[in-house]
Every structure is written in structure tokens, then in C-alpha cells.
Design a protein around this motif. Structure first.
Motif, PDB file in Angstrom:
ATOM      1  N   ILE A 191      44.127  39.461  41.873  1.00 56.70           N
ATOM      2  CA  ILE A 191      44.844  39.271  40.612  1.00 56.70           C
ATOM      3  C   ILE A 191      45.011  37.770  40.358  1.00 56.70           C
ATOM      4  O   ILE A 191      45.404  37.008  41.246  1.00 56.70           O
ATOM      5  CB  ILE A 191      46.226  39.960  40.659  1.00 56.70           C
ATOM      6  CG1 ILE A 191      46.053  41.484  40.731  1.00 56.70           C
ATOM      7  CG2 ILE A 191      47.063  39.585  39.442  1.00 56.70           C
ATOM      8  CD1 ILE A 191      47.354  42.232  40.875  1.00 56.70           C
ATOM      9  N   ASP A 192      44.704  37.336  39.140  1.00 52.39           N
ATOM     10  CA  ASP A 192      44.789  35.908  38.768  1.00 52.39           C
ATOM     11  C   ASP A 192      43.965  35.028  39.698  1.00 52.39           C
ATOM     12  O   ASP A 192      44.370  33.914  40.062  1.00 52.39           O
ATOM     13  CB  ASP A 192      46.250  35.430  38.772  1.00 52.39           C
ATOM     14  CG  ASP A 192      47.097  36.124  37.720  1.00 52.39           C
ATOM     15  OD1 ASP A 192      46.540  36.459  36.664  1.00 52.39           O
ATOM     16  OD2 ASP A 192      48.303  36.312  37.960  1.00 52.39           O
ATOM     17  N   ILE A 193      42.791  35.549  40.090  1.00 51.58           N
ATOM     18  CA  ILE A 193      41.960  34.821  41.046  1.00 51.58           C
ATOM     19  C   ILE A 193      41.535  33.447  40.534  1.00 51.58           C
ATOM     20  O   ILE A 193      41.494  32.467  41.277  1.00 51.58           O
ATOM     21  CB  ILE A 193      40.709  35.666  41.427  1.00 51.58           C
ATOM     22  CG1 ILE A 193      39.891  34.961  42.512  1.00 51.58           C
ATOM     23  CG2 ILE A 193      39.863  35.962  40.201  1.00 51.58           C
ATOM     24  CD1 ILE A 193      40.566  34.858  43.836  1.00 51.58           C
ATOM     25  N   GLU A 194      41.219  33.349  39.204  1.00 50.22           N
ATOM     26  CA  GLU A 194      40.777  32.064  38.648  1.00 50.22           C
ATOM     27  C   GLU A 194      41.889  31.021  38.716  1.00 50.22           C
ATOM     28  O   GLU A 194      41.637  29.846  39.020  1.00 50.22           O
ATOM     29  CB  GLU A 194      40.327  32.263  37.199  1.00 50.22           C
ATOM     30  CG  GLU A 194      39.071  33.114  37.072  1.00 50.22           C
ATOM     31  CD  GLU A 194      38.609  33.235  35.631  1.00 50.22           C
ATOM     32  OE1 GLU A 194      39.280  32.668  34.746  1.00 50.22           O
ATOM     33  OE2 GLU A 194      37.582  33.880  35.398  1.00 50.22           O
ATOM     34  N   LYS A 195      43.107  31.465  38.451  1.00 52.15           N
ATOM     35  CA  LYS A 195      44.241  30.538  38.511  1.00 52.15           C
ATOM     36  C   LYS A 195      44.485  30.087  39.947  1.00 52.15           C
ATOM     37  O   LYS A 195      44.798  28.915  40.207  1.00 52.15           O
ATOM     38  CB  LYS A 195      45.487  31.233  37.960  1.00 52.15           C
ATOM     39  CG  LYS A 195      46.697  30.314  37.844  1.00 52.15           C
ATOM     40  CD  LYS A 195      47.859  31.033  37.182  1.00 52.15           C
ATOM     41  CE  LYS A 195      49.058  30.096  37.058  1.00 52.15           C
ATOM     42  NZ  LYS A 195      50.215  30.773  36.416  1.00 52.15           N
ATOM     43  N   LYS A 196      44.326  31.018  40.873  1.00 61.24           N
ATOM     44  CA  LYS A 196      44.519  30.689  42.288  1.00 61.24           C
ATOM     45  C   LYS A 196      43.471  29.676  42.755  1.00 61.24           C
ATOM     46  O   LYS A 196      43.772  28.759  43.516  1.00 61.24           O
ATOM     47  CB  LYS A 196      44.429  31.951  43.140  1.00 61.24           C
ATOM     48  CG  LYS A 196      45.578  32.929  42.929  1.00 61.24           C
ATOM     49  CD  LYS A 196      45.382  34.198  43.746  1.00 61.24           C
ATOM     50  CE  LYS A 196      46.522  35.184  43.528  1.00 61.24           C
ATOM     51  NZ  LYS A 196      46.317  36.456  44.259  1.00 61.24           N
ATOM     52  N   GLU A 198      41.946  27.452  40.901  1.00 59.31           N
ATOM     53  CA  GLU A 198      42.225  26.144  40.305  1.00 59.31           C
ATOM     54  C   GLU A 198      43.202  25.328  41.139  1.00 59.31           C
ATOM     55  O   GLU A 198      43.159  24.102  41.147  1.00 59.31           O
ATOM     56  CB  GLU A 198      42.791  26.326  38.885  1.00 59.31           C
ATOM     57  CG  GLU A 198      41.760  26.788  37.860  1.00 59.31           C
ATOM     58  CD  GLU A 198      42.379  26.974  36.487  1.00 59.31           C
ATOM     59  OE1 GLU A 198      43.590  26.706  36.352  1.00 59.31           O
ATOM     60  OE2 GLU A 198      41.655  27.368  35.558  1.00 59.31           O
ATOM     61  N   ASN A 199      44.097  26.018  41.836  1.00 60.07           N
ATOM     62  CA  ASN A 199      45.112  25.321  42.628  1.00 60.07           C
ATOM     63  C   ASN A 199      44.616  24.920  44.015  1.00 60.07           C
ATOM     64  O   ASN A 199      45.342  24.285  44.783  1.00 60.07           O
ATOM     65  CB  ASN A 199      46.358  26.210  42.780  1.00 60.07           C
ATOM     66  CG  ASN A 199      47.056  26.439  41.455  1.00 60.07           C
ATOM     67  OD1 ASN A 199      47.072  25.562  40.594  1.00 60.07           O
ATOM     68  ND2 ASN A 199      47.644  27.623  41.278  1.00 60.07           N
ATOM     69  N   LEU A 200      43.383  25.311  44.324  1.00 55.57           N
ATOM     70  CA  LEU A 200      42.835  24.981  45.635  1.00 55.57           C
ATOM     71  C   LEU A 200      42.260  23.570  45.662  1.00 55.57           C
ATOM     72  O   LEU A 200      41.821  23.041  44.639  1.00 55.57           O
ATOM     73  CB  LEU A 200      41.726  25.978  46.018  1.00 55.57           C
ATOM     74  CG  LEU A 200      42.126  27.438  46.234  1.00 55.57           C
ATOM     75  CD1 LEU A 200      40.883  28.277  46.501  1.00 55.57           C
ATOM     76  CD2 LEU A 200      43.118  27.577  47.381  1.00 55.57           C
TER      77      LEU A 200
END
Length: 221
Positions: A191-196, A198-200
Motif C-alpha cells: 500500500i502506497d508503495i510509490e510514496k514509500k 520516494e522516502n528511501l
């Protein structure tokens, strides 16, 4: 120069001088188990040239073996001396290696060979042993048993074959202890993998990409 640094310099020089002045035992190691001499013989039909190449190969490998033992003695001598001198010399062994342009792992390999070489009767068995078997023998729980085999006349080939046999035996694996992951959480994980992502950090993104590709390959089977 401080008193401590001067003491270290003198100690190291004494260790090296002691090694250099000690007369090297005149011994020529058999290289048949190290080099396939038939490959040299196949280079030319000229027997004189072939004999010369084999002779020089023997000299070259013997020089490398003797140098490896001598270097191992130097590194072991310095390491032991500094280790026994207390905390005031902490880290100085690594600094000394760096000053001499020697990699710490390389020095450790020389030390392992020399330490084994110094405690066996059949020194040739250790001198010509490939490094991967030296490492294995050095860390082996039953090292004393292998040393005993060598001291009782065991050859290089016999010891290596024993080590090969042992490493060829697969360890018993308890498969029920391998999988420690709840696959039912997969849906929420992405869930919300793209947002996760981006924070990497960049390094973490590359690591994730590598694992995702592997997962994709497995799921396509």
C-alpha cells in the motif's frame, strides 16, 4: 619521535631483521600438485625449452612459497608482540600495515598459513596448500585432528581430500525454521508503495529494485 613510536619502530625492525638473518631452510617443494606440468609440455616440442620452462616454473613457485612463509612470520611476530603489549598499542598493527601498503585481510592469510606451518612436522603439506583450504583448516573445529594427521605423515593431497569430503556434505537444514515471514501481510505491505519508495535513500532504492526483480522472477515460474 615519541618514546612509544620509537619503541614500536625498533620492535618492528628487530622482527624483520630476525627473519632476514635466519637462514632459510634449503628445500625445493614439489609443484606437480600445484601446476599441471603437461600444460607446459604442450607449449612446445623443444625438450630443452620445455625443461627450462619447468625448471623456472619450479623456481618461481618455490620462491613464492618461501616468501609467503617469511611474510607470515613477520606479520605474526609483529601482531603477537603488539597484542601482548597491552592497550597502549591498540590499533597500531593496522596502522603499521597501512604504512607498509599491506591489506589487513592479506596479512591475515599469511599469518594463518605461517601459524599452521609452524606447528606441523610435514611443513610441505601446509606450504603448498591452496589458501581456501588453509582458511578452512585454520577455522575447522577439528583442526587438532587434521594437524595430527599431518604430523603422522599425512600428505597434502590426503588432508585436502578430507577437507573436500567434509565441505561436500550438505548441512542438515530445518526448513520449518527458514521461512519467518507472514505472507498474509503482502497486501498491506505494498500500500502506497510509490510514496514509500520516494522516502528511501538512493542506495536503498537500488537494493529494493534488485529484490523486487528477484521476486518477479520467482513468481513467474
Amino acid at each position: 619521535m615519541s618514546k612509544v613510536r620509537l619503541e614500536i619502530k625498533n620492535m618492528i625492525q628487530n622482527s624483520i631483521d630476525k627473519t632476514n638473518v635466519k637462514k632459510e631452510e634449503e628445500h625445493s617443494y614439489k609443484i606437480d600438485s600445484i601446476v599441471n606440468l603437461d600444460l607446459i609440455r604442450d607449449l612446445t616440442d623443444d625438450k630443452e625449452i620445455t625443461d627450462m620452462l619447468i625448471s623456472k616454473t619450479t623456481s618461481l613457485i618455490n620462491l613464492q612459497i618461501k616468501n609467503a612463509i617469511s611474510l607470515g612470520e613477520i606479520f605474526t611476530s609483529v601482531f603477537d608482540r603488539l597484542s601482548k603489549s597491552g592497550s597502549k598499542y591498540d590499533g597500531l598493527y593496522e596502522k603499521w600495515l597501512q604504512l607498509n601498503g599491506v591489506n589487513k585481510k592479506t596479512a591475515l592469510r599469511y599469518r594463518k598459513r605461517y601459524e599452521l606451518y609452524s606447528i606441523v612436522n610435514n611443513k610441505e603439506a601446509i606450504a603448498i596448500m591452496p589458501q581456501k583450504y588453509v582458511d578452512l583448516l585454520y577455522s575447522e573445529e577439528d583442526k587438532a585432528e587434521y594437524i595430527n594427521i599431518i604430523n603422522n605423515g599425512g600428505t597434502y593431497e590426503e588432508v585436502v581430500n578430507l577437507l573436500k569430503d567434509k565441505t561436500a556434505i550438505p548441512e542438515k537444514i530445518e526448513y520449518n525454521n527458514i521461512i519467518d515471514f507472514d505472507f498474509s501481510n503482502c497486501n498491506t505491505l505494498f500500500i502506497d508503495i510509490e510514496k514509500k519508495i520516494e522516502n528511501l535513500k538512493e542506495k536503498e532504492k537500488k537494493e529494493l529494485q534488485k529484490h523486487l526483480k528477484k521476486i518477479e522472477e520467482i513468481l513467474k515460474k
